[in-house]
Design an enzyme around this catalytic site. Structure first.
Site, short mmCIF file in Angstrom:
data_model
loop_
_atom_site.label_atom_id
_atom_site.label_comp_id
_atom_site.label_asym_id
_atom_site.label_seq_id
_atom_site.Cartn_x
_atom_site.Cartn_y
_atom_site.Cartn_z
CB CYS A 171 -3.64 6.23 11.67
SG CYS A 171 -4.27 4.81 10.78
NE ARG B 234 0.78 10.31 10.24
CZ ARG B 234 0.24 9.26 9.63
NH1 ARG B 234 1.00 8.33 9.10
NH2 ARG B 234 -1.07 9.14 9.54
CG ASP C 103 3.75 1.47 9.29
OD1 ASP C 103 3.38 2.29 10.16
OD2 ASP C 103 3.70 1.71 8.07
CE LYS D 91 -1.41 2.18 3.53
NZ LYS D 91 -2.01 2.89 4.67
CG ASN D 92 2.72 2.52 3.49
OD1 ASN D 92 1.62 3.04 3.45
ND2 ASN D 92 3.24 2.04 4.61
CB VAL E 67 2.14 18.88 5.22
CG1 VAL E 67 1.18 17.71 5.40
CG2 VAL E 67 1.45 20.20 5.53
NE ARG F 58 -6.79 4.71 6.36
CZ ARG F 58 -5.66 5.00 7.02
NH1 ARG F 58 -5.53 4.73 8.29
NH2 ARG F 58 -4.66 5.58 6.39
CE LYS G 69 10.81 14.11 11.90
NZ LYS G 69 9.77 14.05 12.96
#
Length: 436
Positions: A124, A129, A320, A22-23, A131, A412, A170
């Site tokens: 999630c 996180r 993950d 998926k990623n 942007v 998902r 980062k």
């Protein structure tokens, strides 16, 4: 709302095919916006995030033809961006609110069309996180960006992005992917330093290369992208999902059994293989018809050894898989310490594991687990994608019946997980009308 009902205590035996990642698939779908010709993507996992991302592209004017394979685990999509640019170039909130990866259309839209309007994404609730790493690099490339009513409103006054020599503050997978795509059509040669090295980025770079991009340093922390005037189409197969593979490995380690994983890249999941091997599991690698196969064995009654884990950017231990490993460590003899260094809010599954009988304690970004624990089935609630997989693993171990609610999180990222587990002998079924 659906839920999963699991009867625990049954070893897992048989073989299972790992679906496409998926990623890796999500940025590859976004990259189709860069192509002047149709792009065909194979081995897309048949999960809700993939369908949502395709709908985002359709909302932007992209034509999409999607076919599902016979087992129903994977999709093949042909995407044609010829019609993109004639509309508003707006990725609406209703589509992107559930999925973080929607921000990945920003770089391609600015690179090819010089403007974009993208709703700030959801996903999630596992921690911050931001942007900003995406936006800062795009601004350096010549984009003018402002946040207005929850949307990233951006345009390129010069008409074309310019190359930069940029060091990410980062390591960020999403920012690396977004700026990598943008740089492919930028004017000049872009150098990206402190770039993330995840295999999914390498897969995206491979696809972009097939489309005509010129990229050096693939799979390294320094990417050099020579901008070209246009990209074409391609026919690209997405890599296997290393997180799905790791989830199955954790399930066998926790519940015991003997399982062969087909279509897997062991080198991409070396950290979880090494950990489970040190815990006492036995692994065998061999060639298969569709790539490498990986066999994991853990005899029932065999004691697992507790081991410590700390998450880190690739090639370190993936965040993950942190939750799934916690389920394994509830069955290991001794004290294990798990340190989460990527996301600050990724222990939400711990309380639900305690409901099942796990003996653990959370101290900030550290989890301390004492095992083995005799888990007993009850009703638990999934809080995010990987936490839901963890509760399924715990349910496979627990005595009696476990019900996992809110499995829309699971859908998902995992294609037909319960059906694949049924094929391994697990007593697990999907039931409609679960509680919120």
């Amino acid at each position: 709302m659906d839920r999963l009902v699991i009867q625990g205590g049954i070893p897992l035996r048989g073989r299972v095919t790992v679906s496409g990642a998926k990623n890796a698939a999500l940025p590859c779908i976004a990259a189709a916006l860069l192509g002047s010709k149709p792009v065909t993507l194979r081995h897309l996992p048949a999960v809700s995030d993939i369908r949502t991302m395709i709908r985002v592209l359709q909302a932007l004017g992209c034509e999409a033809a999607v076919e599902k394979d016979e087992p129903g685990y994977e999709l093949t999509a042909t995407l044609d961006a010829a019609g993109v640019g004639s509309g508003s170039l707006r990725a609406p909130y209703d589509l992107v609110k559930t999925m973080r990866a929607s921000i990945l259309v920003l770089g391609p839209l600015l690179a090819r069309y010089g403007k974009a309007s993208v709703s700030l994404p959801g996903g999630c609730a596992i921690g911050a996180r931001p942007v900003n790493l995406h936006l800062e690099a795009l601004e350096r490339m010549g984009a003018v960006i402002q946040i207005d009513k929850g949307y990233v409103e951006a345009h390129v006054p010069a008409g074309r992005l310019k190359a930069i020599d940029h060091t990410f503050e980062k390591v960020s997978v999403g920012a690396t992917e977004n700026i990598l795509m943008a740089a492919c059509l930028a004017q000049g040669t872009t150098t990206l330093r402190n770039a993330a090295q995840e295999p999914e980025i390498g897969d995206l770079a491979a696809m972009l290369t097939e489309m005509g991009a010129r990229i050096e340093g693939i799979d390294s922390p320094t990417l050099v992208i020579h901008g070209v005037d246009a990209l074409g189409g391609c026919d690209h197969g997405v890599i296997p999902d290393r997180i799905e593979a790791g989830t199955f490995l954790c399930a066998v380690a926790a519940a015991c059994g003997d399982v062969l994983l087909e279509r897997v890249v062991p080198g991409q999941i070396r950290s979880i293989i090494d950990l489970l091997e040190r815990c006492g599991c036995v692994f065998t690698e061999r060639e298969g018809q569709d790539g490498l196969n990986l066999r994991i064995q853990r005899e029932c009654g065999q004691k697992l050894r507790a081991k410590d884990v700390a998450t880190a950017p690739y090639p370190g231990f993936p965040t993950d898989l942190q939750a799934q490993v916690m389920a394994v460590m509830t069955q290991a003899s001794g004290i294990s310490v798990i340190r989460e260094t990527i996301f600050e809010n990724r222990f939400q599954h711990a309380m639900e594991l305690e409901r099942l009988g796990a003996n653990l304690r959370i101290d900030g970004g550290t989890a301390i687990i004492a095992g083995p624990s005799a888990l007993t089935g009850c009703t638990v609630m999934a809080t995010d994608l990987r936490a839901s997989a963890t509760l399924v693993i715990a349910g496979l171990v627990a005595e009696g019946e476990t019900t996992v609610d809110r499995i829309y999180h699971l859908d998902r990222g995992y294609a037909g997980l319960e059906r694949k587990l049924q094929g391994l002998g697990a007593r697990i079924e999907r039931v409609g009308g679960g509680k919120v």
